[in-house]
Design an enzyme around this catalytic site. Structure first.
Site: not given
Length: 306
Positions: A21, A149, A215, A254, A256, A269, A271, A275
């Protein structure tokens, strides 16, 4: 007492790294650096690659670090442990929560043990484990256990594609996760200083929210407000906060999750260093809450003053 820019001292924005990443981290770190500078903070970019240690940061006069590293080495407790040894305050979660957040398999084990809803799963470490994955039923999501990612991830519709998906994921990680596919809405909950920001619903014409959708694509839709009624959004936000806190995560991050056809949420998951690019979700949720990007990075960094 309200903090001033001078209270932060010299700040190292750690970015780059050596994980898959790295390209995303370079963008995140640059955005964070610019935001902190606009707030008057003495921020400096520090590219952390495999050739460069961070143990000289204190000798260089740095007072704290803003971690903008994604993936292994930066989001998995490694850099956090180094900063702990140096006694240098840093943003986000500590060593344990960072390691658990990066390890999708063990994170899900903890959620399951705590009674939190997460899709059924198994691990694939060899060809002999493929039958265990098949037993979950199709479709399946196949993913490396220690990447972010959406790197190395793929949706498998039948037994014929399972081996190829496992081989692709195992290029990135010896531990591969097979997860029951959830058909429904995809959401993310940004967390900042113990509070959930407005939820975002993700919609993509791709088979799932993959690297391209995250992205590169302009066809991905980000709905914020997410379209849920207030009671349901609050219910999901409370679940996300509980999931965040269950693994010991702090500061910002974060979570998800998916919802099935009956509206039941399923945690995917966490984070711990999301990002911070122009396509990123935490800044988007913050804007909906009335927090612009510069104020967001200020608040994240301010957690290190506690």
């Amino acid at each position: 007492m309200t903090a001033t820019a001078a209270d932060f001292g010299k700040v190292a924005v750690l970015y780059g790294g050596w994980s898959a990443e790295r390209p995303v981290s370079l963008k995140s770190g640059d955005a964070v650096h610019q935001g902190l500078k606009r707030k008057g903070i003495d921020a400096w970019l520090v590219d952390v690659d495999s050739e460069r240690a961070v143990f000289g940061l204190k000798e260089q006069g740095f007072a704290r670090a803003f971690i903008a590293l994604h993936g292994r080495g930066g989001e998995d407790g490694v850099i956090q442990g180094a900063l702990e040894v140096m006694g240098l305050p840093y943003t986000g979660s500590g060593v344990m929560a960072s390691a658990l957040g990066m390890d999708k398999y063990r994170c899900k084990l903890i959620w399951k043990g705590a009674g939190l809803p997460t899709p059924d799963f198994t691990v694939i470490q060899s060809e002999a484990d493929l039958d265990k994955a098949k037993a979950l039923g199709f479709p399946l999501m196949i993913k490396p256990a220690h990447e972010g990612s959406s790197i190395g991830m793929s949706k498998v519709e039948d037994a014929g594609g399972l081996r190829q998906a496992w081989e692709e994921a195992s290029r990135f990680d010896g531990l591969v996760l097979a997860e029951q596919w959830i058909t429904g809405g995809e959401y993310t909950a940004a967390v900042l200083a113990g509070q959930s920001l407005p939820l975002i619903k993700l919609e993509t014409p791709n088979s799932f929210y993959d690297y391209q959708a995250k992205y590169l694509s302009n066809s991905t839709r980000y709905l914020c407000p997410c379209g849920l009624d207030e009671a349901k959004e609050q219910e999901y936000a409370r679940l996300a906060l509980r999931a965040f806190e269950t693994v010991g995560a702090t500061g910002w991050g974060r979570v998800d999750f998916m919802t099935d056809r009956e509206g039941r949420p399923w945690l995917l998951e966490i984070n711990t260093v999301p990002g911070m690019t122009d396509h990123s979700l935490v800044p988007m949720a913050a804007r909906q809450a009335g927090i612009d990007f510069d104020e967001l990075v200020w608040r994240i960094l301010a957690e290190t003053l506690a």
